[in-house]
Design an enzyme around this catalytic site. Structure first.
Site, PDB file in Angstrom:
ATOM      1  N   CYS A 279      85.903 -13.853  66.154  1.00  0.00           N
ATOM      2  CA  CYS A 279      85.823 -14.862  67.213  1.00  0.00           C
ATOM      3  C   CYS A 279      85.877 -16.294  66.661  1.00  0.00           C
ATOM      4  O   CYS A 279      85.073 -16.663  65.807  1.00  0.00           O
ATOM      5  CB  CYS A 279      84.510 -14.645  67.959  1.00  0.00           C
TER       6      CYS A 279
ATOM      7  N   TYR B 176      94.071 -18.769  74.443  1.00  0.00           N
ATOM      8  CA  TYR B 176      93.563 -17.697  75.315  1.00  0.00           C
ATOM      9  C   TYR B 176      94.176 -17.800  76.704  1.00  0.00           C
ATOM     10  O   TYR B 176      94.492 -16.789  77.339  1.00  0.00           O
ATOM     11  CB  TYR B 176      92.029 -17.771  75.434  1.00  0.00           C
TER      12      TYR B 176
HETATM   13  N1  LIG Z   1      81.508 -20.962  75.136  1.00  0.00           N
HETATM   14  C1  LIG Z   1      81.278 -19.902  74.248  1.00  0.00           C
HETATM   15  C2  LIG Z   1      82.449 -18.949  74.245  1.00  0.00           C
HETATM   16  C3  LIG Z   1      82.259 -17.801  73.318  1.00  0.00           C
HETATM   17  C4  LIG Z   1      83.230 -16.645  73.629  1.00  0.00           C
HETATM   18  O1  LIG Z   1      83.938 -16.667  74.638  1.00  0.00           O
HETATM   19  N2  LIG Z   1      83.258 -15.639  72.743  1.00  0.00           N
HETATM   20  C5  LIG Z   1      84.139 -14.498  72.968  1.00  0.00           C
HETATM   21  C6  LIG Z   1      84.696 -13.951  71.672  1.00  0.00           C
HETATM   22  S1  LIG Z   1      85.893 -14.967  70.929  1.00  0.00           S
HETATM   23  C7  LIG Z   1      83.349 -13.344  73.561  1.00  0.00           C
HETATM   24  O2  LIG Z   1      82.309 -12.984  73.051  1.00  0.00           O
HETATM   25  N3  LIG Z   1      83.886 -12.782  74.640  1.00  0.00           N
HETATM   26  C8  LIG Z   1      83.321 -11.650  75.303  1.00  0.00           C
HETATM   27  C9  LIG Z   1      83.567 -11.680  76.783  1.00  0.00           C
HETATM   28  O3  LIG Z   1      84.112 -12.671  77.288  1.00  0.00           O
HETATM   29  O4  LIG Z   1      83.190 -10.716  77.425  1.00  0.00           O
HETATM   30  C10 LIG Z   1      81.026 -20.501  72.888  1.00  0.00           C
HETATM   31  O5  LIG Z   1      81.829 -21.334  72.437  1.00  0.00           O
HETATM   32  O6  LIG Z   1      80.011 -20.174  72.281  1.00  0.00           O
END
Ligand SMILES: N[C@@H](CCC(=O)N[C@@H](CS)C(=O)NCC(=O)O)C(=O)O
Length: 328
Positions: free
Chosen positions: A63, A194
């Site tokens: 990530c 994304y």
């Molecule tokens: N705003 C968050 C976004 C984090 C994020 O979207 N992480 C993704 C992985 S790259 C995730 O865990 N996605 C799981 C999901 O959306 O269910 C940050 O920057 O901490």
């Protein structure tokens, strides 16, 4: 892939119907701040004082948002103070899982098998996505934050008295410029890839990919004269851009169809990427195997065969040639 609704896990993919094929990232819900003395930060509640061995970080190597926090943990000498767990690269029907193999770890705090169980410890009625990174307070048994942009700000300054590190990646004098760069880069590059990759209409995809490359073209110009985004010193804005650039040619060009150009086609961006990669400690935060496995094998609607491409052959440790530009 899924989410919690009032504390119950549901295996669902992103709903882009309501947004005409556009991917919308939801806001993070845990927004407390660690501060040197536990005083409240810009949001959330106080009571999270900087202390050694009190906080735990849950990340995915795949990530880009979690990657920022790992880079700051290293650069700010926090490795001995803040422990880390790494999820398995595959994010399938249970979301992020702990498998304890191939570079992933188990969950030492709760023995959880999936990250959603950790969210339920923070709030048994949580509704929302279960994302990495997560910063956890082992003393109060509470989630501090699940917002990477804020976690890196805490790491940048809250622990300085304990670590003796005075490197500042968000200096007062550059804040307005860093904030402006972050806003544009977040929307069109970090999240832009994304938006292109998860779009479910041609129009949504083309709009995002066009804006993404407009920003990359303008950053290429900027890096012609500037060694780093704000000039002669590396700031938070550079690290936030780095985690997307390093995934770009191996993943986003093919998997997310961001293929107008590669980073390797931009001489300045490519040299800049190599220079940042070569900053001591940074290469060890990068796990390209987890990155490729995650994207190509978790998003089954984008890549149904799950085949992970072999290339591209890129050598980030090759000379970067950026010394000709002035550093502070
Ligand atoms: N705003 C968050 C976004 C984090 C994020 O979207 N992480 C993704 C992985 S790259 C995730 O865990 N996605 C799981 C999901 O959306 O269910 C940050 O920057 O901490």
């Amino acid at each position: 892939m899924g989410m919690l609704v009032d504390g119950v896990w549901h295996d669902v993919w992103y709903d882009t119907k309501a947004t005409k094929g556009h991917f919308k990232r939801s806001a993070s819900q845990f927004r407390n701040w660690i501060t040197p003395d536990g005083a409240p930060g810009p949001s959330g509640e106080g009571g999270f004082a900087a202390e050694a061995d009190r906080y735990h970080l849950y990340v995915s190597y795949a990530c880009p948002w979690a990657h920022r926090t790992l880079i700051f943990r290293t650069l700010k000498k926090l490795e001995g103070l803040i422990t880390v767990s790494v999820v398995d690269p595959l994010m399938l029907s249970k979301g992020w899982e702990f498998k304890g193999e191939n570079g992933g770890t188990l969950d030492p705090l709760f023995g959880a098998s999936a990250l959603y169980e950790v969210y339920l410890k923070a709030d048994p009625h949580y509704s929302g996505r279960v994302t990495v990174p997560v910063l956890w307070d082992k003393k109060q048994n509470r989630m501090v934050s699940n917002e990477s942009a804020e976690i890196i700000r805490m790491f940048n300054s809250a622990f300085d008295d304990l670590t003796g590190s005075t490197d500042d990646f968000y200096p007062e004098i550059l804040r307005a410029e860093i904030d402006a760069l972050n806003d544009r880069i977040y929307d069109t590059v970090n999240n832009g890839v994304y938006k292109a990759g998860f779009a479910t209409t041609q129009e949504a995809y083309e709009g995002s990919v066009t804006t993404l490359f407009e920003t990359l073209d303008s950053l290429e110009d900027r890096l012609q004269k500037n060694r780093y985004l704000t000039g002669g010193r590396i700031t938070e804005a550079d690290w936030r851009l780095f985690t997307t650039l390093v995934r770009f040619d191996p993943v986003y060009v093919g998997h997310f169809k961001c293929n107008i150009r590669r980073i390797a086609d931009y001489p300045n961006l490519y040299g800049y990427l190599r220079e940042l990669y070569q900053v001591p400690g940074v290469a060890a935060t990068l796990n390209m195997r987890h990155i490729k496995e995650h994207y190509y094998r978790s998003h089954t609607m984008i890549n149904p065969t799950g085949i992970v491409p072999v290339g591209p052959a890129i050598d980030l440790s090759a000379p970067h040639g950026r010394e000709k530009l002035k550093a502070a």
